[in-house]
Design an enzyme around this catalytic site. Structure first.
Site, short mmCIF file in Angstrom:
data_model
loop_
_atom_site.label_atom_id
_atom_site.label_comp_id
_atom_site.label_asym_id
_atom_site.label_seq_id
_atom_site.Cartn_x
_atom_site.Cartn_y
_atom_site.Cartn_z
N ASN A 1 39.77 39.91 34.47
CA ASN A 1 39.83 39.62 35.84
C ASN A 1 38.63 38.98 36.35
OD1 ASN A 1 42.33 40.82 36.81
ND2 ASN A 1 41.62 43.05 36.77
N SER B 1 48.81 41.09 34.48
CA SER B 1 48.84 42.44 35.28
C SER B 1 49.73 43.15 34.22
CB SER B 1 49.60 42.06 36.43
OG SER B 1 49.68 43.44 37.12
N LYS C 1 46.12 36.02 40.60
CA LYS C 1 45.83 37.51 40.14
C LYS C 1 45.24 38.56 41.25
CE LYS C 1 46.13 41.20 37.73
NZ LYS C 1 44.97 41.97 37.55
N ASN D 1 46.12 41.70 43.20
CA ASN D 1 45.33 43.06 43.31
C ASN D 1 45.22 43.35 44.72
OD1 ASN D 1 45.35 42.66 40.34
ND2 ASN D 1 43.28 43.55 40.19
N GLU E 1 48.14 45.15 45.42
CA GLU E 1 48.02 46.44 44.85
C GLU E 1 47.28 47.61 45.50
OE1 GLU E 1 46.96 45.95 40.48
OE2 GLU E 1 45.34 47.45 40.88
N LYS F 1 37.02 48.16 40.65
CA LYS F 1 36.14 47.18 40.14
C LYS F 1 36.05 45.79 40.73
CE LYS F 1 37.89 48.34 35.44
NZ LYS F 1 39.30 48.50 35.28
N HIS G 1 29.01 28.16 74.73
CA HIS G 1 29.87 27.77 73.48
C HIS G 1 31.19 26.92 73.79
CE1 HIS G 1 27.39 30.03 71.06
NE2 HIS G 1 27.42 30.95 71.54
C1 6PG Z 1 46.87 45.09 36.76
C2 6PG Z 1 45.59 45.95 37.35
C3 6PG Z 1 44.45 45.85 36.57
C4 6PG Z 1 43.51 46.87 37.11
C5 6PG Z 1 42.63 46.88 38.11
C6 6PG Z 1 42.23 47.97 38.94
O1 6PG Z 1 47.18 44.24 37.50
O2 6PG Z 1 47.18 45.31 35.78
O3 6PG Z 1 45.33 45.42 38.50
O4 6PG Z 1 44.00 44.43 36.61
O5 6PG Z 1 44.01 48.19 36.73
O6 6PG Z 1 41.89 45.64 38.11
O7 6PG Z 1 41.41 47.60 39.75
P1 6PG Z 1 40.25 48.50 40.34
O8 6PG Z 1 39.40 49.20 39.43
O9 6PG Z 1 39.45 47.66 41.18
O10 6PG Z 1 41.14 49.55 41.16
#
Ligand code: 6PG
Length: 472
Positions: free
Chosen positions: A106, A132, A186, A190, A193, A264, A453
């Site tokens: 990632n 993913s 990707k 996320n 996600e 992350k 401005h």
């Molecule tokens: C995927 C997930 C994978 C990971 C995440 C977790 O698509 O398989 O997204 O890449 O589980 O990076 O992200 P966090 O630790 O930021 O929640």
């Protein structure tokens, strides 16, 4: 570098869980593969798990590189960041012009942009490939988002299509575009996600604290929804969480977990980059902020005693069905925002993204796979240049139907004091986006008042300034 004794077509560096599983997946499909890891333990695990394929790895990087046929094709599955550069620096002296390096971690897209340029200058063909689907996906079918040097795609196409998840027999992989486009897509995946996970968490909170549902009842709601249009991987795993017993206490494990979410960084990157390219991602931003709010445990506990807990939701007749509508509406906003970011990034960074292909390869294998992806795929098939998903007539009809109920459940939650940052952001985003004239004229007047401005007028071209403090 000599290529004598070259046997294997593809090599993997980094034999942790993801790397091993992807390598085993490739071997299952008949590809000749090998791996390298500095850890003896990982090499042993590869040998054990890959017994059926007689899979052996190399501890020495030179032997590993030497064992590959030309063009040498090496996939990196190592943690994002400095390690990727270290590995690249270690292997490039052993490679020949035209060899292929695929970074499948990632990685931050700007790092991938830099690496693409540096490696292209040295004559190597580089890919940043989003994967993913987690451990299970890597082993039995992930969604793959490879972006990079197009001339190398024919070399890796067959193996990627073989290992990827399939939907209606079609592989969940496609060439995404040049440079860092694969990692950008990707990263955006996320961001979506994060938003959907937070919406599920808010729904859990509404059901548990607003309506007083038991974990069993919550499990049943998610199970029912997962049999309808909300069917998705995240809904499916979430319903299972409410069945999982903790061995230590005998309680459900979910109740024993601290309410502090880690991350992350990919969700944060999505929000940061969206700000840079000026694409509003209200629902996604709210989910990133929600993880940060969750970390403020002591402050939250202190303020709960100062201001009191949330109350119950009143007038709950048919609430569950209405909440399903609110979830659908808000979930759509998360996908729509992510796709809008991709639409803009495609222009900004010349990625030339095929939006329909992206929707198509997210239908299977990945964490955000969902029944709704088919609707999204169809929208972009109809109009590949669609700026925003809300412009599609079929999507408009779907979100319009539940709008009244969406508003009433979000209002009821807010009235009870239940925090619904993503639900609230989703409806606010929608309402703002469908506002023909926003109050931003006032913002412009203020900017001109205190900072000269300037502003633009609705009735004439050009920029203007007023002496605001000389009120007539
Ligand atoms: C995927 C997930 C994978 C990971 C995440 C977790 O698509 O398989 O997204 O890449 O589980 O990076 O992200 P966090 O630790 O930021 O929640």
């Amino acid at each position: 570098m000599s290529t004598t004794n070259s046997t294997y077509n593809f090599g993997m560096i980094g034999l942790g869980t993801m790397g091993r599983n992807l390598l085993l997946n490739m071997a299952d499909h008949g590809f000749s593969v090998t791996g390298h890891d500095k850890s003896e333990k990982m090499l042993q695990l590869l040998e054990e798990e890959g017994k059926a394929h007689n899979l052996k790895g190399f501890a020495k990087v030179e032997e590993f590189v030497n064992s590959l046929t030309s063009p040498k094709t090496i996939i990196l599955l190592v943690p994002a960041g400095k390690i990727v550069d270290d590995v690249i620096n270690e292997i490039t002296p052993l490679l020949n012009e035209g060899d292929i390096i695929i970074d499948s971690g990632n990685s931050y897209y700007a790092d991938t942009t830099r690496r693409s340029k540096e490696l292209a200058e040295k004559g190597f063909r580089f890919f940043g490939m989003g994967i993913s689907g987690g451990e299970e996906g890597a082993r039995f079918g992930p969604s793959l988002m490879p972006g990079g040097e197009k001339t190398a795609y024919p070399v890796i196409k067959d193996v990627l299509e073989a290992v990827a998840a399939k939907v209606n027999g079609e592989p969940c992989v496609a060439y995404i575009g040049p440079g860092a486009s694969g990692h950008f897509v990707k990263m955006t995946h996320n961001g979506i996600e994060y938003a959907i996970m937070q919406l599920l968490a808010e729904t859990y909170d509404i059901l548990k604290n607003g309506l007083g549902y038991s974990n069993t009842q919550i499990q049943q709601v998610f199970e029912k929804w997962n049999n309808g249009r909300l069917k998705s991987f995240l809904m499916e795993i979430t319903k299972d969480v409410f069945l999982f017993k903790d061995e230590k206490t005998g309680n459900l494990l979910v109740d024993e977990i601290k309410d502090q979410a880690k991350s992350k960084g990919t969700g944060k990157w999505t929000s940061q980059i969206a700000m840079d390219v000026e694409v509003p991602l209200n629902t996604i931003d709210a989910s990133v902020a929600a993880r940060n709010l969750s970390k403020l445990k002591d402050l939250r506990v202190e303020l709960e005693s100062a201001f009191g807990k949330a109350g119950k939701i009143e007038n709950v007749s048919d609430f569950e069905a209405q909440l399903e509508e609110a979830f659908f509406f808000s979930m759509v906003s998360a996908y729509a925002q992510g796709m809008h970011l991709l639409w803009k990034a495609s222009k900004e960074y010349n990625y030339d993204l095929n939006m329909a292909e992206i929707a198509k390869i997210w239908r299977g294998g990945c964490i955000i796979r969902a029944e709704f992806l088919q609707d999204m795929y169809e929208a972009y098939q109809k109009d590949p240049n669609l700026e925003h998903l809300y412009q599609d007539a079929a999507i408009q009809q779907k979100i319009q139907t539940g709008l009244k109920h969406t508003r009433s459940v979000i209002t009821a939650s807010i009235t009870a004091g239940i925090a619904v940052p993503c639900y609230a952001a989703a409806i606010t985003y929608f309402d703002t986006l469908k506002t023909g004239r926003m109050p931003s004229n006032l913002t412009q007047a203020q900017r001109d008042y205190f900072g000269a401005h300037t502003f633009e007028r609705i009735d004439s071209e050009g920029v203007f300034h007023a002496e605001w403090n000389k009120l007539s």
